[in-house]
Design an enzyme around this catalytic site. Sequence first.
Site, PDB file in Angstrom:
ATOM      1  N   HIS A 133      36.660 -46.414  -8.836  1.00 24.39           N
ATOM      2  CA  HIS A 133      37.662 -45.348  -8.735  1.00 24.39           C
ATOM      3  C   HIS A 133      37.037 -44.016  -9.159  1.00 24.39           C
ATOM      4  CE1 HIS A 133      41.394 -43.083  -9.474  1.00 24.39           C
ATOM      5  NE2 HIS A 133      41.936 -43.945  -8.634  1.00 24.39           N
TER       6      HIS A 133
ATOM      7  N   ASP B 282      49.907 -44.340  -7.910  1.00 23.09           N
ATOM      8  CA  ASP B 282      51.236 -43.752  -7.836  1.00 23.09           C
ATOM      9  C   ASP B 282      51.120 -42.236  -7.929  1.00 23.09           C
ATOM     10  OD1 ASP B 282      50.723 -43.550 -10.573  1.00 23.09           O
ATOM     11  OD2 ASP B 282      52.773 -44.043 -11.158  1.00 23.09           O
TER      12      ASP B 282
ATOM     13  N   TYR C  53      51.265 -38.181  -8.861  1.00 23.08           N
ATOM     14  CA  TYR C  53      51.136 -37.377 -10.078  1.00 23.08           C
ATOM     15  C   TYR C  53      52.527 -37.188 -10.678  1.00 23.08           C
ATOM     16  CZ  TYR C  53      46.509 -36.186  -8.198  1.00 23.08           C
ATOM     17  OH  TYR C  53      45.228 -36.235  -7.694  1.00 23.08           O
TER      18      TYR C  53
ATOM     19  N   PHE D  20      46.153 -38.307  -4.232  1.00 23.67           N
ATOM     20  CA  PHE D  20      45.085 -37.429  -4.725  1.00 23.67           C
ATOM     21  C   PHE D  20      45.334 -35.939  -4.470  1.00 23.67           C
ATOM     22  CE2 PHE D  20      42.755 -41.498  -4.177  1.00 23.67           C
ATOM     23  CZ  PHE D  20      42.357 -41.688  -5.490  1.00 23.67           C
TER      24      PHE D  20
END
Length: 224
Positions: free
Chosen positions: A186, A64, A66, A77
């Site tokens: 991740h 989701d 920031y 990202f």
Amino acid sequence: MSMIANDWLDELKDEFGKPYYKELYKFVKTEYNTKVVFPPADDIFNAFHLTMLKDVKVLILGQDPYHDVDQAHGLCFSVLPGNKIPPSLVNIYKELHDDLGCKIPNNGYLVKWAKQGVLLLNTVLTVRAHEAFSHRGMGWETFTDSVIQALNRQQRPIVYMLWGSPAQAKAKMLDNPKHLILKAAHPSPLSAYRGFFGCRHFSKCNEFLKNNGLDPIDWQIEDV
């Protein structure tokens, strides 16, 4: 919300009429009217505005947005210029440096990737300020699953970079033999050393694209 108006609309228009999306729309509208929500409403669908369906070469899947002020702008990202580079993106840049020799830039603004055909998609497209995952389970996942399924139907080479178990869970939707699925841990500081570092996804992606007659991605983000 700034609606999708390019070739994505043909693939996704049926979603907008489904009961889940109508409920999602009402929820998101109320949240923006009563809470601080990111990204700005006009940026929710930026990933689709910047990367048309016909141009997608790569999918990078985030979770989701920031949730701090002036960070999120609709690309997973990526953060707006002037922000500190988030920890996961720091690790992405480290892997790019080790894999392809890319210089680590002074910013986390990834629009250059989006404009080359890298769809930077979060599975949830909105979030309440300072409350990670606060819009999870409200319908965005169903919508973004339809996006992934639309990509799976494309009869041309596409690379999927699935980082972490939530992203890798989407692999069950991907059965197109023309496509390449890359999986790794991740890039967050909690897991990057468990298989993200050294995965060489960026060079593998470019090799696949070149072998299929497509221009590789220029992953180098310039300083601002």
